[in-house]
Design an enzyme around this catalytic site. Structure first.
Site, mmCIF file in Angstrom:
data_model
loop_
_atom_site.group_PDB
_atom_site.id
_atom_site.type_symbol
_atom_site.label_atom_id
_atom_site.label_comp_id
_atom_site.label_asym_id
_atom_site.label_seq_id
_atom_site.Cartn_x
_atom_site.Cartn_y
_atom_site.Cartn_z
ATOM 1 N N ARG A 152 98.275 83.705 -40.204
ATOM 2 C CA ARG A 152 97.638 84.794 -40.953
ATOM 3 C C ARG A 152 97.749 84.566 -42.455
ATOM 4 O O ARG A 152 98.657 83.873 -42.903
ATOM 5 C CB ARG A 152 98.365 86.123 -40.692
ATOM 6 C CG ARG A 152 98.313 86.637 -39.310
ATOM 7 C CD ARG A 152 99.197 87.880 -39.216
ATOM 8 N NE ARG A 152 98.546 89.026 -39.819
ATOM 9 C CZ ARG A 152 97.653 89.774 -39.184
ATOM 10 N NH1 ARG A 152 97.306 89.501 -37.942
ATOM 11 N NH2 ARG A 152 97.112 90.809 -39.777
ATOM 12 N N GLU B 65 87.246 94.541 -35.275
ATOM 13 C CA GLU B 65 87.153 95.883 -34.710
ATOM 14 C C GLU B 65 86.643 96.790 -35.835
ATOM 15 O O GLU B 65 87.219 96.810 -36.924
ATOM 16 C CB GLU B 65 88.525 96.373 -34.230
ATOM 17 C CG GLU B 65 88.412 97.747 -33.604
ATOM 18 C CD GLU B 65 89.708 98.285 -33.021
ATOM 19 O OE1 GLU B 65 90.738 97.589 -33.069
ATOM 20 O OE2 GLU B 65 89.666 99.420 -32.526
ATOM 21 N N LYS C 12 95.415 97.158 -41.530
ATOM 22 C CA LYS C 12 94.305 98.104 -41.673
ATOM 23 C C LYS C 12 94.803 99.542 -41.600
ATOM 24 O O LYS C 12 94.266 100.419 -42.272
ATOM 25 C CB LYS C 12 93.265 97.866 -40.567
ATOM 26 C CG LYS C 12 92.279 96.776 -40.912
ATOM 27 C CD LYS C 12 91.031 96.893 -40.042
ATOM 28 C CE LYS C 12 91.173 96.012 -38.825
ATOM 29 N NZ LYS C 12 89.930 95.914 -38.038
HETATM 30 P P1 ATP Z 1 94.055 95.533 -35.933
HETATM 31 O O1 ATP Z 1 95.501 95.787 -36.090
HETATM 32 O O2 ATP Z 1 93.220 96.755 -36.049
HETATM 33 O O3 ATP Z 1 93.697 94.652 -34.751
HETATM 34 P P2 ATP Z 1 93.217 93.282 -37.477
HETATM 35 O O4 ATP Z 1 93.443 93.087 -38.927
HETATM 36 O O5 ATP Z 1 93.758 92.299 -36.519
HETATM 37 O O6 ATP Z 1 93.714 94.722 -37.223
HETATM 38 P P3 ATP Z 1 90.610 92.801 -36.344
HETATM 39 O O7 ATP Z 1 89.367 93.518 -36.627
HETATM 40 O O8 ATP Z 1 91.102 92.761 -34.948
HETATM 41 O O9 ATP Z 1 91.681 93.456 -37.282
HETATM 42 O O10 ATP Z 1 90.524 91.330 -36.937
HETATM 43 C C1 ATP Z 1 89.449 90.473 -36.726
HETATM 44 C C2 ATP Z 1 89.926 89.045 -36.840
HETATM 45 O O11 ATP Z 1 90.517 88.820 -38.108
HETATM 46 C C3 ATP Z 1 90.970 88.696 -35.796
HETATM 47 O O12 ATP Z 1 90.575 87.491 -35.156
HETATM 48 C C4 ATP Z 1 92.225 88.526 -36.566
HETATM 49 O O13 ATP Z 1 93.021 87.505 -36.002
HETATM 50 C C5 ATP Z 1 91.742 88.142 -37.962
HETATM 51 N N1 ATP Z 1 92.694 88.576 -38.988
HETATM 52 C C6 ATP Z 1 93.146 89.820 -39.191
HETATM 53 N N2 ATP Z 1 94.062 89.847 -40.186
HETATM 54 C C7 ATP Z 1 94.176 88.578 -40.642
HETATM 55 C C8 ATP Z 1 94.964 87.948 -41.658
HETATM 56 N N3 ATP Z 1 95.807 88.642 -42.425
HETATM 57 N N4 ATP Z 1 94.815 86.626 -41.850
HETATM 58 C C9 ATP Z 1 93.955 85.921 -41.088
HETATM 59 N N5 ATP Z 1 93.193 86.441 -40.121
HETATM 60 C C10 ATP Z 1 93.303 87.760 -39.876
#
Ligand code: ATP
Ligand code: MG
Length: 569
Positions: free
Chosen positions: A272, A45, A282
């Site tokens: 994660r 996002e 974020k």
């Molecule tokens: P938000 O809370 O805004 O959704 P987010 O960190 O999940 O934050 P996204 O842009 O939705 O942000 O993330 C894109 C991809 O990265 C998603 O598929 C998510 O699962 C993955 N992702 C986000 N944070 C992690 C993490 N700490 N470790 C592994 N993958 C992650």
């Protein structure tokens, strides 16, 4: 020091070297699913910069596609115009490229699918599978029930499809205020899975969208947009993190409205990346930036990809670290020391060795002629046979590290002390004869005598002397700025603590040194982003704040690795 968590150390792969996600992909391909195609996607996002957790995700997405001859899409999940911005889109692209991945012509936006998603919503309304709810979000939440008690049906649940369709169209025409109505899927308010209790599909947002402007007043929720977007793009394996496990039945439910036997995307979840002494949310990272608690998204203390890059971490080291922690079905807290180990290992191979004195004190060689200078040859990188040597001027006055001198040393101090000999690297053996102090007893200058027969390269140099010091010649030294970093947070797991996470910031995470002395050869060639090993001190990277008259270095990481041994065990 604590022992690293077991999850940090195991290979997390099967006999074929595949992690569990890759194993699933392999089996699907072998079974001929989706016509034997593999298409993954990374769906950020654009509401913030990418961090190292995202890197773990897209290394999987792009990496698996590479490994099995498939493709990986980059899709911006731009379904919330209130928080998104093109600045983030550009930064995200730059960071993915920096790690060596490319989506080629497969750059997509969820907003590309707004018309198709809207049409699907209309269809579901006509089929009696969706309805417009006019309750407040509080009322809807109150009716949700709990995991052990069923929810309550909305009083609007049984409106006619005609009325629902009319209201939905008028929601999108801008007739109703934000928050006054939502479109909900009509599934089961008693379902064991809370996500099935009539989930919201669309909400009203009046903020213009950075791509579609004011065309839409209704925007799809994640659960309604994600699976369908996967389907529209031909994604076969939708790999995400474990928090989406409970969403998977809903993903499948909506996708079934479109997919059939011949092609159906599949969601797979892994753990994660969580790192000690930092935060990955974020929202929290944005707060640190907006409140000036760090110096921007690319502050070298941040876990963002651009922050790590500025700090001097390399793509190879980040990939190595992600490979070490692996992909599992269990949440873990990963130790930052392991990432630092990967950084050291990579920089050790590639960083040019130079002489720099970070905390200088003057050493005067009293028997060395005042007008004499010599040129000493230094190894540029003993780990790299092609790196060769470079020249470094030597003279009567040198800078050495303050910590390398002690007047009354403990046993086993093999650096400079009165009456003892020590080697000046690639130059001479010298014998310390005394010091000059100021009125407060601070050491101003140190004195020593050179053994001229011990010059590097002469037979006299082979004499055994405990301790070798690095040095920089005073007349030709260049003064630079060095930024030293410590952990961003003072506690190991800030997200697990009560209270405001900002109170847990380490107040001493940045220290600036302005009088660091470096050899002239380094100053001549240092370009932004270059990595160097300051001998005996650590790895340093040239910062973009560098100007024509002042070079700025970030301390990337020190040389000492108390972690390496545990990993090799
Ligand atoms: P938000 O809370 O805004 O959704 P987010 O960190 O999940 O934050 P996204 O842009 O939705 O942000 O993330 C894109 C991809 O990265 C998603 O598929 C998510 O699962 C993955 N992702 C986000 N944070 C992690 C993490 N700490 N470790 C592994 N993958 C992650
Ligand atoms: Mg997310």
């Amino acid at each position: 020091m604590e022992t690293p968590a077991a999850e940090n150390l195991g290979p997390q792969v099967n006999e074929g070297g595949l992690n569990f996600v890759e194993q699933i992909i392999k089996e699907d391909l072998e079974a001929g699913k989706n016509g034997g195609r593999l298409n993954t996607r990374f769906p950020p996002e654009p509401n913030g910069y990418l961090h190292i957790g995202h890197a773990k995700a897209f290394i999987m997405d792009f990496g698996a596609a590479e490994k099995f001859g498939g493709t990986c899409n980059l899709r911006f999940d731009d379904t919330n115009p209130q928080k998104e911005d093109t600045e983030y889109v550009e930064a995200i692209k730059r960071d993915i490229h920096w790690l060596g991945y490319d989506w080629e012509d497969r750059l997509y936006y969820a907003s590309d699918y707004f018309p198709k998603l809207y049409a699907l919503a209309e269809r579901l309304i006509k089929e009696g599978k969706a309805y417009v709810d006019e309750q407040t979000s509080e009322q809807i939440a109150a009716q949700k029930g709990t995991p052990t008690t069923p929810g309550t049906n909305s009083p609007y649940r049984d409106r006619s499809p005609e009325e629902n369709l009319d209201l939905f169209h008028r929601m999108n025409a801008g007739e109703f205020e934000e928050g006054s109505m939502v479109l909900r899927a009509k599934i089961d308010m008693a379902s064991d899975n809370m996500h099935f209790r009539d989930p919201i599909m669309y909400r009203i947002i009046k903020t213009p969208h950075w791509r579609t402007g004011t065309e839409w007043k209704v925007y799809p929720m994640y659960d309604f947009a994600h699976g369908q977007s996967d389907y529209f793009e031909g994604v076969t394996h939708s790999i995400c993190t474990l928090e989406f496990v409970p969403h998977r039945p809903l993903y499948d439910y909506f996708v079934k409205e479109l997919a059939d036997e011949s092609y159906c995307p599949r969601q797979i979840e892994f753990n994660r990346l969580n790192l000690t002494y930092t935060v990955m949310s974020k929202r929290k990272l944005l707060q640190l930036v907006n409140e000036g608690l760090v110096n921007g998204w690319d502050d070298p203390r941040m876990p963002t990809i651009c922050g790590l890059r500025r700090r001097g971490y390399t793509p190879a080291s980040i990939k190595d670290f992600v490979g070490r922690i692996g992909y599992t079905k269990y949440e873990a807290l990963n130790h930052i020391e392991l990432l630092e180990h990967s950084v050291r290992e990579d920089l050790n191979k590639h960083a040019t060795r130079v002489s720099a004195v970070v905390n200088p004190v003057k050493l005067v060689l009293t028997n060395y002629p005042e007008d004499k200078t010599e040129t000493m040859l230094m190894d540029s990188n003993p780990e790299d046979p092609t790196a060769g040597t470079h020249e470094m001027p030597f003279s009567r006055e040198l800078w050495i590290e303050r910590e390398d001198f002690m007047e009354n040393p403990p046993k086993k101090f093999f650096r400079m002390t009165p009456g003892k000999e020590v080697r000046l690297k690639s130059a001479y053996i010298v014998n310390c004869t005394g010091v000059k102090k100021d009125a407060d007893g601070n050491i101003e200058e140190i004195y020593a005598e050179v053994d001229f027969d011990s010059r590097s390269g002469l037979p006299g140099a082979d004499r055994k002397v405990k301790g070798t010091l690095h040095w920089v010649s005073v007349p030709t030294a260049v003064e630079v700025e060095v930024r030293d970093y410590d952990r961003l947070f003072a506690v190991e797991n800030p997200s697990a603590e009560e209270g405001d996470f900002r109170d847990l910031l380490n107040p001493d995470s940045l220290k600036v040194r302005t009088n660091v002395k470096v050899e002239p050869w380094l100053a001549e060639q240092a370009k932004v982003g270059d990595h160097f090993q300051f001998q005996r001190i650590g790895y340093y990277t040239v910062d973009p704040d560098t100007t024509a008259d002042r070079i700025v270095f970030n301390r990337t990481i020190g040389l000492k690795d108390s972690w390496g041994k545990q990993i090799k065990k």
